[in-house]
Design a protein around this motif. Structure first.
Motif, PDB file in Angstrom:
ATOM      1  N   THR A   5     -20.210  -1.741  -6.943  1.00  0.00           N
ATOM      2  CA  THR A   5     -21.092  -2.606  -7.720  1.00  0.00           C
ATOM      3  C   THR A   5     -21.291  -1.960  -9.087  1.00  0.00           C
ATOM      4  OG1 THR A   5     -22.212  -3.281  -5.712  1.00  0.00           O
ATOM      5  CG2 THR A   5     -23.342  -3.714  -7.784  1.00  0.00           C
ATOM      6  N   VAL A   6     -21.104  -2.738 -10.131  1.00  0.00           N
ATOM      7  CA  VAL A   6     -21.236  -2.242 -11.500  1.00  0.00           C
ATOM      8  C   VAL A   6     -22.297  -3.063 -12.204  1.00  0.00           C
ATOM      9  CG1 VAL A   6     -20.035  -1.827 -13.672  1.00  0.00           C
ATOM     10  CG2 VAL A   6     -18.812  -1.591 -11.512  1.00  0.00           C
ATOM     11  N   PHE A   7     -23.226  -2.393 -12.883  1.00  0.00           N
ATOM     12  CA  PHE A   7     -24.304  -3.072 -13.594  1.00  0.00           C
ATOM     13  C   PHE A   7     -24.275  -2.694 -15.073  1.00  0.00           C
ATOM     14  CE2 PHE A   7     -25.897  -2.522  -9.296  1.00  0.00           C
ATOM     15  CZ  PHE A   7     -26.366  -3.791  -9.006  1.00  0.00           C
ATOM     16  N   TRP A   8     -24.619  -3.660 -15.914  1.00  0.00           N
ATOM     17  CA  TRP A   8     -24.839  -3.387 -17.339  1.00  0.00           C
ATOM     18  C   TRP A   8     -26.206  -3.932 -17.689  1.00  0.00           C
ATOM     19  CZ3 TRP A   8     -20.317  -5.571 -15.511  1.00  0.00           C
ATOM     20  CH2 TRP A   8     -19.187  -4.751 -15.584  1.00  0.00           C
ATOM     21  N   PHE A   9     -27.081  -3.098 -18.211  1.00  0.00           N
ATOM     22  CA  PHE A   9     -28.432  -3.508 -18.564  1.00  0.00           C
ATOM     23  C   PHE A   9     -28.695  -3.223 -20.037  1.00  0.00           C
ATOM     24  CE2 PHE A   9     -28.874  -2.308 -14.062  1.00  0.00           C
ATOM     25  CZ  PHE A   9     -29.353  -3.503 -13.557  1.00  0.00           C
ATOM     26  N   PRO A  10     -28.548  -4.188 -20.910  1.00  0.00           N
ATOM     27  CA  PRO A  10     -28.981  -3.928 -22.287  1.00  0.00           C
ATOM     28  C   PRO A  10     -30.465  -4.257 -22.393  1.00  0.00           C
ATOM     29  CG  PRO A  10     -27.896  -6.031 -22.185  1.00  0.00           C
ATOM     30  CD  PRO A  10     -27.860  -5.460 -20.788  1.00  0.00           C
ATOM     31  N   PHE A  11     -31.236  -3.379 -22.966  1.00  0.00           N
ATOM     32  CA  PHE A  11     -32.626  -3.687 -23.259  1.00  0.00           C
ATOM     33  C   PHE A  11     -32.997  -2.962 -24.534  1.00  0.00           C
ATOM     34  CE2 PHE A  11     -32.762  -0.015 -20.475  1.00  0.00           C
ATOM     35  CZ  PHE A  11     -33.707   0.804 -21.047  1.00  0.00           C
ATOM     36  N   GLY A  23     -24.582   4.280 -13.750  1.00  0.00           N
ATOM     37  CA  GLY A  23     -25.471   5.442 -13.756  1.00  0.00           C
ATOM     38  C   GLY A  23     -25.507   6.228 -15.049  1.00  0.00           C
ATOM     39  N   VAL A  24     -24.744   5.842 -16.048  1.00  0.00           N
ATOM     40  CA  VAL A  24     -24.727   6.549 -17.331  1.00  0.00           C
ATOM     41  C   VAL A  24     -25.447   5.696 -18.372  1.00  0.00           C
ATOM     42  CG1 VAL A  24     -23.265   7.493 -19.162  1.00  0.00           C
ATOM     43  CG2 VAL A  24     -22.554   7.694 -16.769  1.00  0.00           C
ATOM     44  N   MET A  25     -26.485   6.263 -18.991  1.00  0.00           N
ATOM     45  CA  MET A  25     -27.263   5.557 -20.012  1.00  0.00           C
ATOM     46  C   MET A  25     -26.686   5.891 -21.385  1.00  0.00           C
ATOM     47  SD  MET A  25     -30.056   3.605 -20.353  1.00  0.00           S
ATOM     48  CE  MET A  25     -31.097   3.970 -18.966  1.00  0.00           C
ATOM     49  N   SER A  26     -26.398   4.857 -22.178  1.00  0.00           N
ATOM     50  CA  SER A  26     -25.906   5.031 -23.541  1.00  0.00           C
ATOM     51  C   SER A  26     -26.892   4.381 -24.494  1.00  0.00           C
ATOM     52  CB  SER A  26     -24.529   4.380 -23.715  1.00  0.00           C
ATOM     53  OG  SER A  26     -23.596   4.967 -22.843  1.00  0.00           O
ATOM     54  N   ASP A  27     -27.299   5.111 -25.528  1.00  0.00           N
ATOM     55  CA  ASP A  27     -28.218   4.598 -26.538  1.00  0.00           C
ATOM     56  C   ASP A  27     -27.452   4.139 -27.768  1.00  0.00           C
ATOM     57  OD1 ASP A  27     -30.302   5.292 -24.894  1.00  0.00           O
ATOM     58  OD2 ASP A  27     -30.849   7.098 -26.002  1.00  0.00           O
ATOM     59  N   VAL A  28     -27.821   2.974 -28.285  1.00  0.00           N
ATOM     60  CA  VAL A  28     -27.212   2.430 -29.495  1.00  0.00           C
ATOM     61  C   VAL A  28     -28.340   2.104 -30.471  1.00  0.00           C
ATOM     62  CG1 VAL A  28     -25.850   0.552 -30.476  1.00  0.00           C
ATOM     63  CG2 VAL A  28     -25.263   1.466 -28.223  1.00  0.00           C
ATOM     64  N   ALA A  61     -19.359  -1.650 -26.129  1.00  0.00           N
ATOM     65  CA  ALA A  61     -18.164  -2.125 -25.418  1.00  0.00           C
ATOM     66  C   ALA A  61     -17.942  -1.257 -24.189  1.00  0.00           C
ATOM     67  CB  ALA A  61     -16.948  -2.063 -26.326  1.00  0.00           C
ATOM     68  N   ILE A  62     -17.550  -1.899 -23.124  1.00  0.00           N
ATOM     69  CA  ILE A  62     -17.286  -1.199 -21.870  1.00  0.00           C
ATOM     70  C   ILE A  62     -15.875  -1.568 -21.424  1.00  0.00           C
ATOM     71  CG2 ILE A  62     -17.902  -1.073 -19.420  1.00  0.00           C
ATOM     72  CD1 ILE A  62     -20.785  -1.767 -20.301  1.00  0.00           C
ATOM     73  N   ARG A  63     -15.136  -0.573 -20.992  1.00  0.00           N
ATOM     74  CA  ARG A  63     -13.821  -0.806 -20.388  1.00  0.00           C
ATOM     75  C   ARG A  63     -13.982  -0.623 -18.885  1.00  0.00           C
ATOM     76  NH1 ARG A  63      -9.751  -2.632 -22.960  1.00  0.00           N
ATOM     77  NH2 ARG A  63      -9.514  -2.117 -25.125  1.00  0.00           N
TER      78      ARG A  63
END
Length: 97
Positions: A5-11, A23-28, A61-63
């Motif tokens: 299961t793969v999740f993407w949460f932009p907030f 499980g890896v948080m990336s800040d933009v 962007a996610i691959r």
């Protein structure tokens, strides 16, 4: 076989967007809040893009090699409106990337 299961949460918080992917948080950091955020899934190409829909700027962007169905889910952190548009033509900047 175990299911992945793969999740993407932009907030957003101020001028910071956070994306959580496996499980890896990336800040933009952004200089302005987009009024509209576009999400483009290129299933066969293995790309998921979040972009400023007015300016055509990629926020993140996610691959990923997609092997199962992708099920989008959307929620608002605060009261507001959420409008979804599907089947739209690709933005020009995506066609050339």
């Amino acid at each position: 076989m175990r299911r992945l299961t793969v999740f993407w949460f932009p907030f957003s918080c101020s001028f910071l967007y956070r994306f959580l992917h496996t499980g890896v948080m990336s800040d933009v950091c952004v200089t302005e809040h987009p009024a509209r955020i576009g999400i483009l899934l290129d299933y066969s190409g293995g790309r998921l893009l979040f972009f400023n829909a007015e300016r055509g700027l990629v926020l993140f962007a996610i691959r990923h090699k997609f092997t199962d169905a992708a099920h989008p889910a959307f929620a608002l952190e605060k009261p507001g409106a959420l409008t979804l548009h599907t089947g739209m033509e690709l933005p020009e900047f995506v066609k050339h990337s």
